[in-house]
Write a protein that holds these residues in place. Structure first.
Motif, PDB file in Angstrom:
ATOM      1  N   LEU A  77     -28.568  27.775 -16.618  1.00 12.18           N
ATOM      2  CA  LEU A  77     -28.846  27.616 -18.041  1.00 12.18           C
ATOM      3  C   LEU A  77     -30.147  28.295 -18.456  1.00 12.18           C
ATOM      4  O   LEU A  77     -30.213  28.944 -19.506  1.00 12.18           O
ATOM      5  N   ALA A  78     -31.217  28.148 -17.656  1.00  8.41           N
ATOM      6  CA  ALA A  78     -32.498  28.756 -18.045  1.00  8.41           C
ATOM      7  C   ALA A  78     -32.370  30.268 -18.145  1.00  8.41           C
ATOM      8  O   ALA A  78     -32.928  30.893 -19.058  1.00  8.41           O
ATOM      9  N   ALA A  79     -31.621  30.866 -17.232  1.00  6.18           N
ATOM     10  CA  ALA A  79     -31.430  32.313 -17.274  1.00  6.18           C
ATOM     11  C   ALA A  79     -30.597  32.715 -18.486  1.00  6.18           C
ATOM     12  O   ALA A  79     -30.850  33.749 -19.113  1.00  6.18           O
ATOM     13  N   ASP A  84     -18.956  25.655 -12.597  1.00  3.46           N
ATOM     14  CA  ASP A  84     -18.661  25.063 -11.289  1.00  3.46           C
ATOM     15  C   ASP A  84     -18.918  23.567 -11.234  1.00  3.46           C
ATOM     16  O   ASP A  84     -18.747  22.940 -10.191  1.00  3.46           O
ATOM     17  N   GLY A  85     -19.348  22.970 -12.357  1.00  2.09           N
ATOM     18  CA  GLY A  85     -19.621  21.549 -12.364  1.00  2.09           C
ATOM     19  C   GLY A  85     -21.018  21.186 -11.899  1.00  2.09           C
ATOM     20  O   GLY A  85     -21.395  20.017 -11.917  1.00  2.09           O
ATOM     21  N   HIS A  86     -21.795  22.185 -11.472  1.00  5.44           N
ATOM     22  CA  HIS A  86     -23.146  21.929 -10.966  1.00  5.44           C
ATOM     23  C   HIS A  86     -24.178  22.804 -11.674  1.00  5.44           C
ATOM     24  O   HIS A  86     -25.192  23.182 -11.084  1.00  5.44           O
ATOM     25  N   GLY A  87     -23.909  23.129 -12.918  1.00  2.00           N
ATOM     26  CA  GLY A  87     -24.889  23.886 -13.686  1.00  2.00           C
ATOM     27  C   GLY A  87     -24.871  25.379 -13.459  1.00  2.00           C
ATOM     28  O   GLY A  87     -25.844  26.065 -13.802  1.00  2.00           O
ATOM     29  N   ARG A  88     -23.788  25.908 -12.920  1.00  2.00           N
ATOM     30  CA  ARG A  88     -23.672  27.349 -12.692  1.00  2.00           C
ATOM     31  C   ARG A  88     -22.438  27.868 -13.424  1.00  2.00           C
ATOM     32  O   ARG A  88     -21.386  27.206 -13.450  1.00  2.00           O
ATOM     33  N   TRP A  89     -22.558  29.056 -13.999  1.00  2.00           N
ATOM     34  CA  TRP A  89     -21.423  29.708 -14.666  1.00  2.00           C
ATOM     35  C   TRP A  89     -21.201  31.077 -14.028  1.00  2.00           C
ATOM     36  O   TRP A  89     -22.147  31.752 -13.609  1.00  2.00           O
ATOM     37  N   ARG A  90     -19.938  31.484 -13.958  1.00  2.00           N
ATOM     38  CA  ARG A  90     -19.627  32.794 -13.411  1.00  2.00           C
ATOM     39  C   ARG A  90     -18.378  33.351 -14.078  1.00  2.00           C
ATOM     40  O   ARG A  90     -17.582  32.615 -14.684  1.00  2.00           O
ATOM     41  N   MET A  91     -18.205  34.666 -13.947  1.00  2.00           N
ATOM     42  CA  MET A  91     -17.017  35.371 -14.432  1.00  2.00           C
ATOM     43  C   MET A  91     -16.296  35.975 -13.240  1.00  2.00           C
ATOM     44  O   MET A  91     -16.930  36.343 -12.246  1.00  2.00           O
ATOM     45  N   HIS A  92     -14.989  36.104 -13.355  1.00  2.00           N
ATOM     46  CA  HIS A  92     -14.265  36.916 -12.388  1.00  2.00           C
ATOM     47  C   HIS A  92     -14.754  38.353 -12.522  1.00  2.00           C
ATOM     48  O   HIS A  92     -15.152  38.795 -13.602  1.00  2.00           O
TER      49      HIS A  92
END
Length: 753
Positions: A352-354, A382-390
């Motif tokens: 989130l900060a990034a 991912d349920g733990h505060g991380r987001w990603r794209m394929h």
């Protein structure tokens, strides 16, 4: 229904009585009368010539007016593979229907091209026999080539036509049409597939109201409202596993063709990343050109200018860029900008900060846009505060950023996120190793946000989560000529790389510093040579280590930097020790000790002391080793340096072990191990466990020795320390042989891993 009516001699012969509570037949019903003659049947009126004995009122029309049974499912694609868990989830939803007594809804949601429709149709055909009253299908065109999503009125009218509703008596109002649709499927077993939905409002009129039917919805939206208000079963198909993707290509292309070019197939699978539409496009292209080697297709994917160029096609439905663009067009302007910026963010995922830094927004609106992009399946949480794209969606985002955002916007966003990583890493490093010589990075760009870190454990966890992103941020800084950020990022990673044993990453980070075009500040170059030398020494490359450290020493002496001169001497001691020349190692460590004492640096004095103690042990100078080791331990404890305390304890453990005092050695090793576990120093934990196992085995405590050696072996393997792994495996084998024979193992007395 059968209505029984006794004859009434006083009744009018033209009046047919119906029992109380039963209305007369309505339009759409018909009657037959037993033991009498019916003169006419009109809506709401029954007339007959004689007294009615029995009137049978039926709710179904005559045979010639029976409503059709719709069979609207499109054909499935050949070569369907995988999706075991998703298919089971759909079946489970159907089988739970009896428990709830309500309509069953399954919502298949995910990115465009992930295979939702194919999965829904495959399951629907498998289970069509369980819906004898028909199967309805509609493409709601929620995310399709240019055009508006299908209005719910059109979808409902299509279903009414399929169910045989009388066009002449069709209600005009949507609500009335939806009510008629629910009436026609009430009490029946109908499967309804609502494909490519755009909104919940588009779906609501198409949902049956009673038990018996099942609805399968597909959408790029997460459809949280459908889950919340209608109890839908959420199912989110993932990308195919490597085995499933390989099976798909083999099924589509033939096992022989796939088997003939294994390297090319590996390249194709890597480029597709398990994305079903990408795999289908590659397979279709390969089938269309059977004489073209798969290696040619793999090279085309590998060398494409854009990550999506090789997946383009004239037909929009089979063009991955086109399919993904339909999601992009549905975004607001702000969502499009955030999507594009996320595409250029360094690293495979983001916190989130990034994101707040990237978008120059406070955390709350940054989180909101993340959720909005997640809702349309362009982003995964991912349920733990991380987001990603394929990777393929990210390629689309990157292309969107380059197409729709100016160079200035992209560069400013990237600078903010690099500074976010740098300043958070600097704070994290101070928590990991407060005794390091401090550095101060340049002020962060306006709009950057740091992740709040409270203690050592939080700092280590943040480094674990962001390590790959930090390396990517350093590469981005190098690409943009932000040279100070390149050097500062390398510096902030030193303690973490040291604790976790990321030796090759440490080399890469400092090589990036040496690659900065001249002029480079001397202090920056000295640090680069020093840390490269340390990493080479730890990797078992002492000659390369000594070369780098000598360069650093010369620069430090030329600059008159006494602190760096002392550090270079200490590091040269480690390099000569890894080369096996303990006499030279002790000489450099002793010289470093004198320099740190002169500088008034007690913690670094203690570090030089326990280093000298190690080499004195190997040289058989036990009194010197004991004096140095105890002095180092006292200094580290006095100045609250747990990392140094662990190192001093381990040095004393080595001394006690080679002196034959194995109980004392075990005591020192176990104390050192406890401290290193608290510090998260998995790299040195492996060595401490290795040595602890030797002392335990010497005491005949074989079960405990076996346990610690197995843990050491696991850590060595995780850290790709092949030589150490082989040595510990041999010790375990020898220990097993001793257990069988009743003998004692042969120990490497006095060796230090």
């Amino acid at each position: 229904m059968t209505v029984h009516q006794q004859g009434d001699e006083g009744a009018d012969s033209g009046d047919a009585r119906v029992p109380p509570g039963r209305q007369l037949p309505t339009a759409g019903e018909y009657v037959d009368v037993q033991n009498t003659v019916v003169a006419a049947v009109l809506p709401g009126v029954v007339t007959q010539a004689h007294t009615i004995n029995t009137v049978n009122i039926h709710h179904h029309p005559p045979a010639e007016a029976v409503r059709p049974v719709p069979r609207q499912l499109p054909a499935t694609l050949p070569g369907f593979v995988g999706r075991t868990a998703e298919l089971a989830a759909l079946t489970s939803a159907l089988e739970q229907q009896a428990d709830g007594g309500t309509v069953t809804i399954a919502a298949l949601t995910g990115a465009g091209g992930i295979g939702k429709t194919c999965l829904a149709l495959h399951w629907a055909h498998q289970h069509a026999h369980r819906f004898p009253d028909g199967q309805l299908f509609v493409d709601l065109r929620g995310f399709s080539p240019p055009g508006q999503p299908m209005p719910p009125e059109a979808a409902v009218r299509g279903f009414l036509d399929a169910l045989g509703a009388d066009p002449a008596r069709m209600p005009r109002d949507l609500h009335a049409q939806a009510a008629l649709y629910r009436s026609l499927v009430a009490g029946k077993r109908v499967l309804i597939v609502l494909d490519n939905a755009a909104t919940l409002d588009q779906l609501r009129p198409l949902l049956p109201g009673t038990f018996g039917c099942m609805v399968v919805v597909t959408s790029r939206l997460r459809l949280t409202g459908l889950v919340t208000t209608h109890g839908a079963h959420p199912i989110q198909p993932e990308v195919l596993t490597p085995a499933e993707a390989h099976h798909l290509l083999a099924t589509r292309l033939g096992a022989d063709r796939v088997r003939a070019e294994p390297d090319a197939v590996t390249g194709l699978l890597a480029a597709c990343g398990g994305f079903p539409l990408a795999l289908a496009i590659v397979a279709g292209r390969a089938r269309s050109f059977p004489r073209t080697p798969l290696a040619t297709l793999a090279a085309e994917l590998r060398t494409a200018v854009s990550g999506l160029d090789a997946f383009d096609n004239i037909d929009p439905a089979t063009s991955l860029p086109a399919v993904l663009s339909w999601s992009y067009r549905a975004l607001t302007a702000w969502q499009r900008e955030a999507f594009g910026l996320l595409g250029i963010a360094p690293g495979p995922d983001i916190g989130l900060a990034a994101v707040a830094s990237l978008t120059a927004q406070p955390p709350a609106p940054a989180r909101r846009v993340l959720r909005e992009l997640e809702e349309v399946s362009l982003l995964e949480h991912d349920g733990h505060g991380r987001w990603r794209m394929h990777d393929l969606i990210r390629a689309d985002a990157t292309a969107a950023a380059e197409r729709d955002l100016t160079d200035e916007i992209r560069a400013a966003a990237l600078r903010r996120v690099v500074d976010s990583y740098l300043h958070t890493a600097h704070a994290a490093d101070r928590l990991l190793n407060p005794h390091r010589q401090p550095t101060t990075p340049a002020p962060a760009a306006a709009g950057s946000h740091c992740h709040d870190l409270t203690d050592h454990a939080a700092a280590l966890a943040w480094f674990d989560a962001e390590h790959t992103n930090l390396l990517a941020a350093q590469r981005a800084a190098a690409d943009h000529g932000w040279h100070r950020a390149v050097a500062d990022l390398a510096w902030t990673l030193v303690s973490y790389h040291d604790r976790r044993g990321h030796l090759q990453d440490r080399i890469t980070a400092w090589q990036a510093v040496l690659a900065i075009p001249a002029p480079v500040p001397a202090a920056m170059r000295i640090r680069a040579h020093r840390h490269l030398g340390r990493a080479y020494a730890d990797l078992g490359r002492p000659d390369a280590a000594i070369e780098q450290l000598r360069r650093g020493l010369v620069l430090a002496q030329d600059c008159g930097d006494r602190t760096q001169v002392a550090h270079c001497h200490r590091d040269l001691g480690s390099a000569w020790g890894s080369r096996g020349d303990n006499r030279k190692a002790l000489a450099y460590a002793t010289q470093a000790l004198a320099l740190f004492r002169a500088l008034g640096s007690p913690v670094w004095e203690a570090n030089a002391l326990h280093q000298a103690a190690r080499y004195a042990v190997h040289l058989g100078e036990h009194d010197t080793a004991r004096a140095h080791g105890q002095a180092a331990l006292a200094l580290h404890r006095r100045h609250g340096n747990p990392a140094g305390t662990a190192a001093a304890l381990e040095s004393l453990g080595v001394l006690e072990h080679v002196s034959g005092n194995h109980d004392r050695a075990v005591e020192h090793y176990e104390q050192a191990l406890a401290l290193r576990r608290e510090l998260g120093d998995s790299y040195r934990c492996a060595g401490t466990l290795d040595q602890l196992g030797q002392s335990l085995a010497a005491l005949g405590r074989h079960e405990r020795a076996r346990a610690v050696w197995r843990e050491a072996l696991e850590l060595y393997r995780e850290q790709n320390r092949g030589g150490d792994s082989e040595r510990v495996q041999q010790r375990l084998d020898n220990l097993g042989a001793c257990d069988d024979s009743g003998g004692h193992p042969t120990l490497d007395e006095g060796t230090v891993p």
